[in-house]
Every structure is written in structure tokens, then in C-alpha cells.
Design a protein around this motif. Sequence first.
Motif, mmCIF file in Angstrom:
data_model
loop_
_atom_site.group_PDB
_atom_site.id
_atom_site.type_symbol
_atom_site.label_atom_id
_atom_site.label_comp_id
_atom_site.label_asym_id
_atom_site.label_seq_id
_atom_site.Cartn_x
_atom_site.Cartn_y
_atom_site.Cartn_z
ATOM 1 N N ARG A 267 -36.123 -2.008 11.833
ATOM 2 C CA ARG A 267 -35.794 -1.211 10.697
ATOM 3 C C ARG A 267 -34.613 -2.121 10.216
ATOM 4 O O ARG A 267 -34.105 -1.965 8.796
ATOM 5 C CB ARG A 267 -35.011 -0.125 11.229
ATOM 6 N N ARG A 268 -33.977 -3.108 10.684
ATOM 7 C CA ARG A 268 -32.725 -3.299 10.490
ATOM 8 C C ARG A 268 -32.703 -5.108 10.101
ATOM 9 O O ARG A 268 -32.256 -5.364 9.099
ATOM 10 C CB ARG A 268 -31.709 -3.342 11.342
ATOM 11 N N TYR A 269 -33.511 -5.800 10.889
ATOM 12 C CA TYR A 269 -33.062 -7.223 11.032
ATOM 13 C C TYR A 269 -34.355 -8.104 11.062
ATOM 14 O O TYR A 269 -34.333 -9.278 10.494
ATOM 15 C CB TYR A 269 -32.415 -7.771 12.494
ATOM 16 N N VAL A 270 -35.492 -7.659 11.374
ATOM 17 C CA VAL A 270 -36.564 -8.536 11.615
ATOM 18 C C VAL A 270 -38.014 -7.877 11.384
ATOM 19 O O VAL A 270 -38.010 -6.712 10.837
ATOM 20 C CB VAL A 270 -36.844 -8.968 13.135
ATOM 21 N N ASP A 271 -39.061 -8.683 10.961
ATOM 22 C CA ASP A 271 -40.292 -8.109 10.858
ATOM 23 C C ASP A 271 -41.022 -8.234 12.229
ATOM 24 O O ASP A 271 -40.868 -9.286 12.852
ATOM 25 C CB ASP A 271 -40.892 -9.149 9.876
ATOM 26 N N VAL A 272 -41.672 -7.166 12.538
ATOM 27 C CA VAL A 272 -42.442 -7.167 13.683
ATOM 28 C C VAL A 272 -43.681 -7.073 13.369
ATOM 29 O O VAL A 272 -44.234 -6.264 12.380
ATOM 30 C CB VAL A 272 -42.000 -5.976 14.437
ATOM 31 N N MET A 273 -44.575 -7.950 14.019
ATOM 32 C CA MET A 273 -46.051 -8.075 13.872
ATOM 33 C C MET A 273 -46.769 -8.518 14.702
ATOM 34 O O MET A 273 -46.273 -9.077 15.891
ATOM 35 C CB MET A 273 -46.388 -8.817 12.356
ATOM 36 N N PRO A 274 -48.066 -8.168 14.990
ATOM 37 C CA PRO A 274 -48.977 -8.851 16.112
ATOM 38 C C PRO A 274 -49.152 -10.121 15.788
ATOM 39 O O PRO A 274 -48.928 -10.939 14.774
ATOM 40 C CB PRO A 274 -50.435 -8.072 15.689
ATOM 41 N N SER A 275 -49.389 -10.838 17.037
ATOM 42 C CA SER A 275 -49.642 -12.286 17.081
ATOM 43 C C SER A 275 -50.786 -12.823 16.337
ATOM 44 O O SER A 275 -50.598 -14.072 15.730
ATOM 45 C CB SER A 275 -49.751 -12.840 18.566
ATOM 46 N N ALA A 276 -51.715 -12.081 16.007
ATOM 47 C CA ALA A 276 -52.865 -12.497 15.025
ATOM 48 C C ALA A 276 -52.390 -12.839 13.614
ATOM 49 O O ALA A 276 -52.752 -13.777 13.007
ATOM 50 C CB ALA A 276 -53.818 -11.222 15.161
ATOM 51 N N GLU A 277 -51.057 -11.912 13.287
ATOM 52 C CA GLU A 277 -50.460 -12.350 12.079
ATOM 53 C C GLU A 277 -49.731 -13.439 11.991
ATOM 54 O O GLU A 277 -49.716 -14.208 10.912
ATOM 55 C CB GLU A 277 -49.781 -11.045 11.423
ATOM 56 N N VAL A 278 -49.174 -13.958 13.037
ATOM 57 C CA VAL A 278 -48.394 -15.223 13.174
ATOM 58 C C VAL A 278 -49.199 -16.253 13.144
ATOM 59 O O VAL A 278 -49.155 -16.997 12.425
ATOM 60 C CB VAL A 278 -47.521 -14.864 14.458
ATOM 61 N N VAL A 279 -50.345 -16.163 13.843
ATOM 62 C CA VAL A 279 -51.274 -17.528 13.734
ATOM 63 C C VAL A 279 -51.754 -17.460 12.410
ATOM 64 O O VAL A 279 -51.945 -18.799 12.030
ATOM 65 C CB VAL A 279 -52.663 -16.744 14.758
ATOM 66 N N LYS A 280 -52.176 -16.419 11.572
ATOM 67 C CA LYS A 280 -52.454 -16.798 10.186
ATOM 68 C C LYS A 280 -51.543 -17.562 9.452
ATOM 69 O O LYS A 280 -51.600 -18.378 8.644
ATOM 70 C CB LYS A 280 -52.803 -15.531 9.384
ATOM 71 N N ALA A 281 -50.102 -17.148 9.585
ATOM 72 C CA ALA A 281 -49.038 -17.690 9.058
ATOM 73 C C ALA A 281 -48.984 -19.214 9.460
ATOM 74 O O ALA A 281 -48.734 -20.231 8.739
ATOM 75 C CB ALA A 281 -47.592 -17.153 9.289
ATOM 76 N N PHE A 282 -49.191 -19.617 10.818
ATOM 77 C CA PHE A 282 -49.108 -21.039 11.382
ATOM 78 C C PHE A 282 -50.277 -21.667 10.607
ATOM 79 O O PHE A 282 -50.169 -23.008 10.252
ATOM 80 C CB PHE A 282 -49.211 -21.018 12.921
ATOM 81 N N GLU A 283 -51.612 -21.138 10.576
ATOM 82 C CA GLU A 283 -52.571 -21.804 9.856
ATOM 83 C C GLU A 283 -52.270 -22.150 8.502
ATOM 84 O O GLU A 283 -52.625 -23.182 7.965
ATOM 85 C CB GLU A 283 -53.699 -21.103 10.077
ATOM 86 N N ASP A 284 -51.791 -21.165 7.726
ATOM 87 C CA ASP A 284 -51.239 -21.648 6.509
ATOM 88 C C ASP A 284 -50.245 -22.569 6.147
ATOM 89 O O ASP A 284 -50.407 -23.376 5.371
ATOM 90 C CB ASP A 284 -50.707 -20.359 5.669
ATOM 91 N N TYR A 285 -49.173 -22.538 7.245
ATOM 92 C CA TYR A 285 -48.335 -23.529 7.201
ATOM 93 C C TYR A 285 -48.919 -25.133 7.406
ATOM 94 O O TYR A 285 -48.565 -26.216 6.871
ATOM 95 C CB TYR A 285 -47.483 -23.548 8.245
ATOM 96 N N ARG A 286 -49.914 -25.073 8.497
ATOM 97 C CA ARG A 286 -50.757 -26.623 8.524
ATOM 98 C C ARG A 286 -51.500 -26.826 7.272
ATOM 99 O O ARG A 286 -51.413 -28.020 7.071
ATOM 100 C CB ARG A 286 -51.728 -26.285 9.645
ATOM 101 N N LYS A 287 -52.047 -25.895 6.637
ATOM 102 C CA LYS A 287 -52.830 -26.424 5.614
ATOM 103 C C LYS A 287 -51.809 -26.728 4.443
ATOM 104 O O LYS A 287 -52.306 -27.785 3.559
ATOM 105 C CB LYS A 287 -53.663 -25.149 4.912
ATOM 106 N N ARG A 288 -50.536 -26.222 4.294
ATOM 107 C CA ARG A 288 -49.804 -26.527 3.277
ATOM 108 C C ARG A 288 -49.293 -28.140 3.449
ATOM 109 O O ARG A 288 -48.936 -28.912 2.617
ATOM 110 C CB ARG A 288 -48.445 -25.802 3.000
ATOM 111 N N ASN A 289 -49.333 -28.640 4.726
ATOM 112 C CA ASN A 289 -48.873 -29.768 5.132
ATOM 113 C C ASN A 289 -49.589 -30.768 5.647
ATOM 114 O O ASN A 289 -49.105 -31.938 6.146
ATOM 115 C CB ASN A 289 -47.668 -29.394 6.278
ATOM 116 N N ASP A 290 -51.211 -30.354 5.669
ATOM 117 C CA ASP A 290 -51.925 -31.634 5.750
ATOM 118 C C ASP A 290 -52.096 -32.619 4.754
ATOM 119 O O ASP A 290 -51.857 -32.463 3.506
ATOM 120 C CB ASP A 290 -53.311 -30.860 5.661
#
Length: 210
Positions: A187-210
Motif C-alpha cells: 500500500r505504501r512503499y513497494v510493488d508486490v508481484m509473483p516471481s513470474a512477473e519478475v522473470v518477464k522483467a528480467f528477460e525484457d532487461y536482457r533483450k534491451r541490453n543484448d
Amino acid sequence: MSDDYSEASYGARPVGWGRKPAVLVVDFQVAFTRPEYPLGRSEHIHEAVEKTSELLKIARKCGVPVASCYTAYHSQRDIPYWKIDAVHDHFYYGHPSTAMDERIAEPDYDYIFCKSAPSIFFQTPVTTFLAKQGVDTVVLTGCTTSGCVRASAIDSFSYGYRTIVAEDCSGDIEEGPHRDNLRDIGRRYVDVMPSAEVVKAFEDYRKRND
């Protein structure tokens, strides 16, 4: 989220992802992950260890920095006023309970260090590590959600990092406090999400930096 909190505008804005993420792993030392220790008998934490292990493998493949901490002290002279007997009995430099769980730690890749307070940030070198890596987004995992993970989330927020908590990669002695604390910091400080969503963000990060 209750209507009262919603009406007061809590949780109205997402934190979102920045340019570069890192994973911070809080206290997945064997004291919390092996049942021979009093703090290591929570199935909820055991499940979070397995999920975190999977997440870290992907993070490393994607070039995402990883830092892991454990808690230990020299003697009773420097240990804080913990109200937990198991900490006073076992959490000392060199004690087997302070070793990182082998499913989590990858010494050739991860930055591994000791902390002495609930937060992974309190008087540790982790902010220097994050600055050197150019990190602006922190993904928190570890235990316990209601203790050291929550303290780390608040400090991460206070230092100005976009902060994500991977819900299924964080564990507690009981599931109720886990859910209550994630709901509150969400409610206050962070986004809470399942690890599957985190994985997608990591894969997007890798694509941006390939």
C-alpha cells in the motif's frame, strides 16, 4: 485492499521498473532453511527458497546483479537485543547456521556479505555495490517477510530505489504475517508481484541490453 485505504489513496500509484534491476536476497542462510535449526522448520520459507533459487538462475543468465546477506555476530557484546533465543544461541561468525543455503548462493557471481540488523541496508556496503552496478530497481527476496524483508523494503524505499517484492520468493514462520505485511508495504512503499512477473522483467532487461 480495504475501501478505507483505497479511499485515502493508498496504493494508487505503482512503483514500476527503472533502467536496471538487482536482486537482494535477505537471510537465506541455513538457520532459516534447514529443519535442524529452530528457525528452519517453516514450510513457507522452504517454498520461498525453492522459488528464489529458480529466480536467481534466470537473473544471472540475464546479467542482473545479485547480492545475498546472512546475519552473524562476534559475541553477546555486539548482538542487538533480539527477543529470539535461536539468534542468541547460533548466530555467530563461523557457526554452521550462518552459511548461505547452497541452493541460493553462487559465490562466483553473487556479492555475499554479513549484516547485523534486520535491514540488508543498515550499515552494510550494499548501497556501494548497487551504485557501482548502476542499479535503480531492487527486487527483494528472503526471510522473514514480517521482519528483515519488511525492514529492507522500507530502507530500500528510503534510499530512493524502486522496490519490488517477489511475493512467492519471500517467506515467514506463518503465512498470515507474510500476507499481512506484503499487503501493508504494498500500500505504501513497494510493488508486490509473483516471481513470474519478475522473470518477464528480467528477460525484457536482457533483450534491451543484448
